[in-house]
Scaffold this active site. Structure first.
Site, PDB file in Angstrom:
ATOM      1  CD  GLU A 202      -2.954  -1.150   2.288  1.00 11.00           C
ATOM      2  OE1 GLU A 202      -2.661  -0.508   3.320  1.00 11.00           O
ATOM      3  OE2 GLU A 202      -4.022  -1.773   2.155  1.00 11.00           O
ATOM      4  CD  GLU A 321      -4.297  -5.632   2.250  1.00 13.18           C
ATOM      5  OE1 GLU A 321      -5.108  -4.984   2.954  1.00 13.18           O
ATOM      6  OE2 GLU A 321      -3.073  -5.490   2.328  1.00 13.18           O
TER       7      GLU A 321
END
Length: 468
Positions: A202, A321
């Site tokens: 991320e 995710e």
């Protein structure tokens, strides 16, 4: 000291055995053909996966390796064929890398064990190389190391521009990729169990909301990983899917219209980046919103990324995710969570079955019951799925795995020419109220708002004021 163990003769023999098993179970190295993942012979492969960041940590203690064995066994029994996990732990009290170039052999052997067990169960691995956030060190730890060495660095986002920090990261890449597994005798860079390398979990950058700093970093690091790897494995950046200010960037779809310092299209176009990724947490990104608002966001978010990936990237796309907050008094109930799983997995299958670019995903996160191995309860974060405890979630995931498995082995070229046709879906779980009374709705909303706001404030303060 950088640990570089050399395999003994016995390990070389073991490597041949594990190599044969992995080839039979996983089909060898994964490549790309347009918007499809393929294995040897150009046959398609689709991914039904899970996140379990804790695998290396657990496996570093031989007394707790049963957790890793059980996790892969449960995943395999539900048809899951991809695990995303950490190949880093920077500093802290359980480090893989305690300081630049200094590695803990027990932790590395834990990762060796994880890779060997994944092979044994026919599960591919997506290995992430560092973190944007402070958990397990991440970019801020790299900057601290450089500052401790006398370099004038003051913020976590210096990670993306400092030549010293970038050299530390490159050294870590080399240490991991050239590691020779003490269980199998196979170097990581040669192991077909590893599906791909993820540059960072991320990546975000407050210092440059336009995405330029992250873009330049990815453009430097992706080719570097390819060179060390010999081009055998795939590479991805690790993005969540946030749009930036560049060409073909649908920035109006970002949660609250905010920039996060990344460009979905431009960064995934970078040389060395083989496939695109998005994440999906509508209840966190849109804290305080209604279920209908979150559902609308999900539809627009997914539809836009599938379109942009096909139109502007021509690469595969994974939802690496996705999760639904499930904590008593503060999140969704199981009925709502399972409905969310249904919706996400139906979207993946709808794309995959029609030859689209969205060809798999990985839920966050797989945990075991604490009765299996002590300490599991400490890893609960409200998003965990314990297959043995939630038969409906396990059934939804297992059915999806079967659906994707039925698509495996197709000819990628023929798939590209296939005419679009309707796709069957899972049986939907009714959203309903699930016992979510009006009395609980307000406290739940306030808690989610508080959590999201706290994280944002904490991240801002740490990045700008309290690095050390």
């Amino acid at each position: 000291m950088t640990v570089r163990p050399r395999p003994a003769a016995a390990a070389i023999i073991i490597a041949a055995v594990f190599g044969a098993a992995a080839a039979a179970a996983g089909g060898g190295m994964v490549g790309v053909d347009g918007t499809q993942f393929v294995v040897e012979g150009g046959r398609t492969i689709y991914f039904s996966g899970f996140n379990a960041y804790w695998l290396m940590m657990m496996a570093s203690d031989p007394a707790r390796r049963a957790a890793v064995v059980a996790a892969f066994a449960q995943a395999s029994s539900r048809g899951l064929n991809l695990a995303r996990t950490w190949a880093f732990s920077d500093g802290g009290d359980q480090p893989l890398q305690s300081s630049p170039g200094v590695y803990d052999e027990a932790m590395f052997q834990g990762l060796d064990f994880v890779i060997a067990e994944a092979r044994r169960h026919g599960i591919y691995l997506l290995l992430c190389l560092t973190n944007n956030f402070d958990d397990f060190g991440g970019k801020r730890q790299y900057v601290r190391w450089a500052a401790d060495a006398g370099h004038n660095l003051t913020a976590g986002d210096d990670f993306f521009t400092s030549s010293v920090v970038k050299s530390y990261y490159k050294n870590h890449v080399k240490a991991v990729l050239t590691r020779v597994n003490t269980v199998t005798g196979v170097a990581y860079k040669d192991d077909p169990t590893i599906f791909a390398w993820e540059l960072m979990n991320e990546p975000r950058c407050d210092a440059d909301p336009t995405g330029g700093m992250v873009q330049a970093w990815v453009e430097e690091m992706a080719p570097y990983v390819k060179r060390v790897d010999g081009g055998r494995h795939l590479v991805t950046a690790g993005l969540e899917g946030f749009y930036g200010d560049g060409e073909h960037e649908s920035k109006e779809l970002n949660p609250w219209g905010i920039y996060y310092g990344t460009n979905y299209v431009a960064t995934h176009r970078a040389a060395g980046v083989d496939f695109a990724t998005i994440h999906l947490y509508p209840d966190v990104w849109l804290w305080g919103s209604t279920a209908d608002e979150q559902a609308a966001f999900f539809r627009n978010w997914t539809r836009s990324h599938v379109h942009d990936t096909a139109a502007f990237l021509g690469k595969p796309l994974l939802v690496t995710e996705y999760g639904k907050f499930l904590w008593k008094g503060g999140g969704a109930n199981k009925t709502q969570r399972n409905y969310f799983l249904d919706v996400v997995l139906d979207a993946i299958y709808a794309s995959a079955s029609r030859g689209g670019p969205l060809v798999g995903g990985a839920f966050w996160q797989l945990l075991l019951d604490d009765d299996v191995v002590a300490g599991m309860d400490d890893l609960r974060d409200g998003y965990e799925i314990i297959l043995a405890e939630d038969s409906r979630a396990a059934s939804i995931i297992g059915e999806h795995s079967e659906q994707l498995a039925s698509l495996n082995g197709q000819d990628a070229e023929a798939l590209r020419r296939r005419r679009r046709r309707p796709a069957s879906s899972h049986r939907k779980t009714r959203l309903g109220s699930g016992g979510d009374s009006d009395a609980l709705r307000l406290p739940r909303t306030l808690l989610i708002r508080f959590i999201s706001l706290s994280r944002s404030i904490s991240s801002f303060i740490q990045d700008n004021f309290v690095l050390f």
